[in-house]
Design a protein around this motif. Structure first.
Motif: not given
Length: 116
Positions: A79-84
């Motif tokens: 998984s990857w987590k990032f902010d738009v």
């Protein structure tokens, strides 16, 4: 007649002996929509220990978000987590997840609707 039967038996044996090319299974989960500045998680479920790559389909966005390749864990998850980005202009954020095994690849393309 015997030659025909022999030929058919030989062809059948060759077909059975051919390697089966199994397609890589990859299921991608991501939010249907997100607000600018909001954190999102994109995850993939596949086979254990496969190379997984994510790309945001906007020029340079993959690098800006620091989306790096990784291997799926022992249960096949990555998984990857990032902010738009707050200044993201488009209404949708296309995401491509590629899973690789040997010389085979499975690409899944999805989009996150970006709300104002």
């Amino acid at each position: 007649m015997k030659q025909t039967q022999f030929l058919l038996a030989t062809i059948s044996a060759l077909i059975v002996a051919l390697p089966v090319s199994a397609k890589i299974s990859a299921t991608v989960d991501l939010p249907a929509e997100a607000k600018r500045g909001e954190s999102v998680t994109v995850s993939v479920k596949t086979e254990p220990k496969l190379k997984c790559k994510i790309q945001a389909q906007d020029a340079g966005l993959t690098q800006v978000l620091k989306l790096t390749d990784q291997d799926s864990d022992s249960t096949g998850n990555a998984s990857w987590k990032f902010d738009v980005p707050k200044d993201y202009k488009a209404d949708e954020l296309p995401v491509i997840v590629t899973v690789s095994k040997d010389k085979e690849e499975e690409k899944v393309t999805r989009s996150i609707k970006v709300k104002k």
